[in-house]
Design a protein around this motif. Structure first.
Motif, mmCIF file in Angstrom:
data_model
loop_
_atom_site.group_PDB
_atom_site.id
_atom_site.type_symbol
_atom_site.label_atom_id
_atom_site.label_comp_id
_atom_site.label_asym_id
_atom_site.label_seq_id
_atom_site.Cartn_x
_atom_site.Cartn_y
_atom_site.Cartn_z
ATOM 1 N N GLU A 1 0.822 -1.215 0.000
ATOM 2 C CA GLU A 1 0.000 0.000 0.000
ATOM 3 C C GLU A 1 0.850 1.256 0.000
ATOM 4 O O GLU A 1 0.473 2.276 -0.585
ATOM 5 C CB GLU A 1 -0.925 -0.014 1.212
ATOM 6 C CG GLU A 1 -1.907 1.137 1.249
ATOM 7 C CD GLU A 1 -2.900 1.019 2.390
ATOM 8 O OE1 GLU A 1 -3.710 1.941 2.569
ATOM 9 O OE2 GLU A 1 -2.859 -0.012 3.094
ATOM 10 N N ASP A 2 2.019 1.212 0.658
ATOM 11 C CA ASP A 2 2.882 2.387 0.735
ATOM 12 C C ASP A 2 4.017 2.336 -0.293
ATOM 13 O O ASP A 2 5.080 2.912 -0.080
ATOM 14 C CB ASP A 2 3.459 2.528 2.141
ATOM 15 C CG ASP A 2 4.281 1.304 2.550
ATOM 16 O OD1 ASP A 2 4.247 0.281 1.820
ATOM 17 O OD2 ASP A 2 4.954 1.355 3.599
ATOM 18 N N ASP A 3 3.781 1.666 -1.414
ATOM 19 C CA ASP A 3 4.811 1.557 -2.451
ATOM 20 C C ASP A 3 5.235 2.945 -2.920
ATOM 21 O O ASP A 3 4.419 3.856 -3.062
ATOM 22 C CB ASP A 3 4.277 0.744 -3.633
ATOM 23 C CG ASP A 3 5.374 0.369 -4.612
ATOM 24 O OD1 ASP A 3 6.040 -0.644 -4.377
ATOM 25 O OD2 ASP A 3 5.568 1.112 -5.598
ATOM 26 N N HIS A 4 6.539 3.097 -3.160
ATOM 27 C CA HIS A 4 7.069 4.418 -3.516
ATOM 28 C C HIS A 4 6.739 4.825 -4.945
ATOM 29 O O HIS A 4 6.904 5.988 -5.307
ATOM 30 C CB HIS A 4 8.580 4.445 -3.304
ATOM 31 C CG HIS A 4 9.342 3.694 -4.357
ATOM 32 N ND1 HIS A 4 9.253 2.331 -4.510
ATOM 33 C CD2 HIS A 4 10.192 4.134 -5.316
ATOM 34 C CE1 HIS A 4 10.028 1.957 -5.504
ATOM 35 N NE2 HIS A 4 10.602 3.023 -6.015
ATOM 36 N N VAL A 5 6.289 3.879 -5.779
ATOM 37 C CA VAL A 5 5.882 4.200 -7.147
ATOM 38 C C VAL A 5 4.419 4.630 -7.113
ATOM 39 O O VAL A 5 3.529 3.822 -6.855
ATOM 40 C CB VAL A 5 6.067 2.993 -8.088
ATOM 41 C CG1 VAL A 5 5.567 3.321 -9.489
ATOM 42 C CG2 VAL A 5 7.533 2.577 -8.134
ATOM 43 N N VAL A 6 4.163 5.906 -7.363
ATOM 44 C CA VAL A 6 2.818 6.446 -7.185
ATOM 45 C C VAL A 6 1.825 5.836 -8.163
ATOM 46 O O VAL A 6 0.633 5.745 -7.880
ATOM 47 C CB VAL A 6 2.839 7.987 -7.312
ATOM 48 C CG1 VAL A 6 3.169 8.418 -8.735
ATOM 49 C CG2 VAL A 6 1.531 8.598 -6.853
ATOM 50 N N THR A 7 2.313 5.390 -9.332
ATOM 51 C CA THR A 7 1.420 4.797 -10.327
ATOM 52 C C THR A 7 1.285 3.282 -10.180
ATOM 53 O O THR A 7 0.697 2.627 -11.035
ATOM 54 C CB THR A 7 1.921 5.107 -11.751
ATOM 55 O OG1 THR A 7 3.282 4.651 -11.884
ATOM 56 C CG2 THR A 7 1.862 6.600 -12.045
ATOM 57 N N SER A 8 1.801 2.718 -9.106
ATOM 58 C CA SER A 8 1.756 1.260 -8.955
ATOM 59 C C SER A 8 0.333 0.691 -8.941
ATOM 60 O O SER A 8 0.132 -0.424 -9.438
ATOM 61 C CB SER A 8 2.514 0.831 -7.690
ATOM 62 O OG SER A 8 1.882 1.303 -6.516
ATOM 63 N N PRO A 9 -0.693 1.391 -8.418
ATOM 64 C CA PRO A 9 -2.051 0.819 -8.516
ATOM 65 C C PRO A 9 -2.509 0.636 -9.957
ATOM 66 O O PRO A 9 -3.154 -0.376 -10.279
ATOM 67 C CB PRO A 9 -2.918 1.847 -7.779
ATOM 68 C CG PRO A 9 -1.997 2.509 -6.828
ATOM 69 C CD PRO A 9 -0.683 2.588 -7.556
ATOM 70 N N TYR A 10 -2.198 1.589 -10.834
ATOM 71 C CA TYR A 10 -2.519 1.420 -12.254
ATOM 72 C C TYR A 10 -1.768 0.224 -12.835
ATOM 73 O O TYR A 10 -2.365 -0.638 -13.499
ATOM 74 C CB TYR A 10 -2.120 2.668 -13.039
ATOM 75 C CG TYR A 10 -3.001 3.871 -12.854
ATOM 76 C CD1 TYR A 10 -4.310 3.772 -12.411
ATOM 77 C CD2 TYR A 10 -2.516 5.150 -13.153
ATOM 78 C CE1 TYR A 10 -5.117 4.883 -12.260
ATOM 79 C CE2 TYR A 10 -3.309 6.272 -13.003
ATOM 80 C CZ TYR A 10 -4.607 6.148 -12.553
ATOM 81 O OH TYR A 10 -5.388 7.260 -12.409
ATOM 82 N N ASN A 11 -0.461 0.198 -12.599
ATOM 83 C CA ASN A 11 0.365 -0.862 -13.183
ATOM 84 C C ASN A 11 -0.084 -2.244 -12.709
ATOM 85 O O ASN A 11 -0.194 -3.183 -13.503
ATOM 86 C CB ASN A 11 1.835 -0.637 -12.814
ATOM 87 C CG ASN A 11 2.389 0.667 -13.354
ATOM 88 O OD1 ASN A 11 1.944 1.156 -14.393
ATOM 89 N ND2 ASN A 11 3.352 1.237 -12.658
ATOM 90 N N ALA A 12 -0.340 -2.352 -11.408
ATOM 91 C CA ALA A 12 -0.718 -3.653 -10.854
ATOM 92 C C ALA A 12 -2.086 -4.109 -11.357
ATOM 93 O O ALA A 12 -2.280 -5.290 -11.677
ATOM 94 C CB ALA A 12 -0.703 -3.597 -9.331
ATOM 95 N N ALA A 13 -3.035 -3.186 -11.455
ATOM 96 C CA ALA A 13 -4.377 -3.558 -11.917
ATOM 97 C C ALA A 13 -4.368 -3.960 -13.390
ATOM 98 O O ALA A 13 -4.985 -4.970 -13.784
ATOM 99 C CB ALA A 13 -5.348 -2.405 -11.691
ATOM 100 N N LEU A 14 -3.671 -3.189 -14.215
ATOM 101 C CA LEU A 14 -3.596 -3.518 -15.643
ATOM 102 C C LEU A 14 -2.862 -4.836 -15.864
ATOM 103 O O LEU A 14 -3.256 -5.651 -16.707
ATOM 104 C CB LEU A 14 -2.902 -2.385 -16.398
ATOM 105 C CG LEU A 14 -3.687 -1.063 -16.481
ATOM 106 C CD1 LEU A 14 -2.772 0.091 -16.879
ATOM 107 C CD2 LEU A 14 -4.837 -1.186 -17.479
ATOM 108 N N ALA A 15 -1.785 -5.065 -15.091
ATOM 109 C CA ALA A 15 -1.035 -6.315 -15.232
ATOM 110 C C ALA A 15 -1.830 -7.507 -14.698
ATOM 111 O O ALA A 15 -1.824 -8.584 -15.299
ATOM 112 C CB ALA A 15 0.298 -6.198 -14.495
#
Length: 483
Positions: free
Chosen positions: A185-199
């Motif tokens: 949840e506290d990942d330093h990559v701010v766009t990680s929710p987009y990346n993870a959901a698309l992947a």
């Protein structure tokens, strides 16, 4: 029996985990192959190459007593930043790879799934396909591909899932196992929710089986390991570690400079894969291959995400010290405890659709059966699969341990993981933050499609979690009104 497994490691995280995986694989095979011969076990992950020939010649296993010439990993190594690969080529593993297995660029995907998937994917399609086909042609009886990548950054999530689709198209009969690192949840990559959901949407559609691990869970385990090591005791015998240095983001630098913690976290993923493939590589009373896992643990095509736990958990350098106190019954209890899960989830809180208990070393089927009978009352089993335990037993334990256990569970609690991911996704997407960076490479409708897919997956797991046996309708004979 199919033997060979090809590892496809993509992105910074995937390649750093891959490095630890190859170190531990070499260590394990060296311990159980003191004669240094090229046998069936070694051929699962490695080719034996005679480099005196031009072009170099792949030597067959034959009778399993041939001398080792030059070992080459059955791997395809991909990154759109050259740093990790160049570091690998300057290290002790440099001789495991040749140039035909490597593919890298210099600019990176900028933590953008769309750049990796729709940009670099089509750009390097033929080069990627050539390397995959060369690796497959060097195998006599290929069983599967193991994809190592993260979902938080751009290359591992985007190009990694593009590669997964390529494998599905070109090798449809070969198993495709993915071991992705989910961002915390506290990942330093701010766009990680987009990346993870698309992947994750691509994992739903193209993978045969997915064994997710999560930074949050790995970090908690590494913290317990560090505390146990600092105290110099075995009080936290369930802590795991291993060598390594990766994370599921783009920088690859441990938070707070704690490199040892990230080393331990990478070792977890590497040990998971070693245990998963142990029955393919070594003999045992009841060997379990990748086909057995997909056949027994995936009751519905889309619901192929498996919760994993290892017991005991210990760093290779401290294996005997930290793991010794665990008895057999405690081993099975640990495997179902929340603290041992490689994903932040509680397997006892939701319905278990199917479970595999994969044992190594001095364990017996009676040990497993006794502990299943002991633990089953505390587990919520699907009403249509109350006896849903697949057992596997490999005779060779991990180096430094008398026995170990890998538990793989298709458990409905994983819906909570996807729900938390979608909450972070929605928090960004409802404001359309950073979307313009993605629409340079993809249509905006891809976000809605990803949300629909994952929300549908969550609904599938929720429905399975609350399902019970259908009510039995009592038939009334016609004409007997007094009944």
């Amino acid at each position: 029996m199919p033997r060979e497994l090809i590892t496809v490691q993509v992105g910074q995280c995937g390649n750093q985990i891959g490095c630890r995986f190859w170190e531990l694989a070499l260590r394990e095979h060296a311990a159980y192959n003191p004669s240094g011969v090229y046998d069936d076990a070694l051929s699962s992950f490695f080719r034996n190459v005679d480099q005196r020939q031009q072009p170099p010649l792949n030597l067959p296993v034959g009778n399993g007593m041939g001398a080792i010439q030059n070992l080459k990993a059955r791997a395809v190594v991909v990154d759109m930043e050259e740093g990790v690969i160049q570091h690998m080529l300057k290290g002790p593993l440099s001789q495991l790879f040749d140039s035909q297995q490597l593919l890298y660029d210099v600019s990176g995907a900028g933590n953008n799934w769309a750049h990796g998937h729709h940009g670099y994917g089509p750009q390097y399609r033929e080069a990627l396909l050539g390397r995959l086909q060369a690796a497959a042609e060097a195998a006599d009886s290929l069983q599967g591909f193991l994809l190592l990548h993260s979902l938080g950054g751009g290359t591992g999530s985007g190009l990694g899932t593009y590669l997964l689709g390529l494998l599905e198209d070109e090798f449809p009969e070969v198993f495709r196992f993915s071991a992705p690192v989910f961002p915390s949840e506290d990942d330093h990559v701010v766009t990680s929710p987009y990346n993870a959901a698309l992947a994750a949407t691509c994992l739903v559609e193209s993978a045969s089986c997915v064994l997710p691990v999560e930074n949050q869970a790995l970090g908690a385990i590494a913290g317990r390991l560090e505390a146990a090591t600092a105290k110099g005791t075995a009080a936290a015998g369930s802590c795991l570690g291993g060598p390594g240095a990766a994370k599921a983001g783009s920088s690859g630098k441990p938070a707070g400079g704690n490199a040892a913690a990230w080393d331990a976290m990478n070792g977890i993923a590497a040990n998971l894969l070693l245990h998963l493939t142990s029955s393919v590589r070594f003999e045992g009373t009841l060997n379990t291959d990748l086909n057995d896992i997909t056949m027994n643990l995936v009751p519905f095509p889309r619901m192929h995400f498996l919760l994993s736990s290892l017991a005991p958990l210990a760093a290779p350098k401290d294996m005997a010290q930290l793991a010794a106190p665990r008895n057999v019954d405690q081993l099975f209890s640990d495997a179902f405890s929340r603290e041992s899960q490689l994903l932040a989830a509680d397997p006892r809180s939701a319905t278990c659709l199917a479970t595999a208990l994969m044992m190594r070393g001095r364990l017996s089927l009676s040990d497993a059966q006794r502990n299943i009978a002991r633990l089953r009352p505390s587990l919520k089993m699907a009403h249509w699969n109350t006896e849903g335990f697949k057992l596997g037993l490999c005779s060779q334990p991990p180096v430094g341990l008398p026995y170990s256990l890998l538990c793989l569970s298709n458990n409905c609690c994983i819906a909570d993981t996807f729900s938390a991911l979608m909450a972070r996704f929605d928090k960004l997407y409802k404001r359309k933050i950073f979307v313009h960076h993605y629409t340079e490479y993809m249509e905006a409708s891809g976000f809605e499609a990803a949300a629909e897919c994952l929300n549908g997956l969550i609904a599938d797991y929720r429905q399975a979690d609350g399902a019970g046996p259908a009510p039995v309708t009592r038939m009334r004979p016609r004409g007997l009104s007094f009944l």
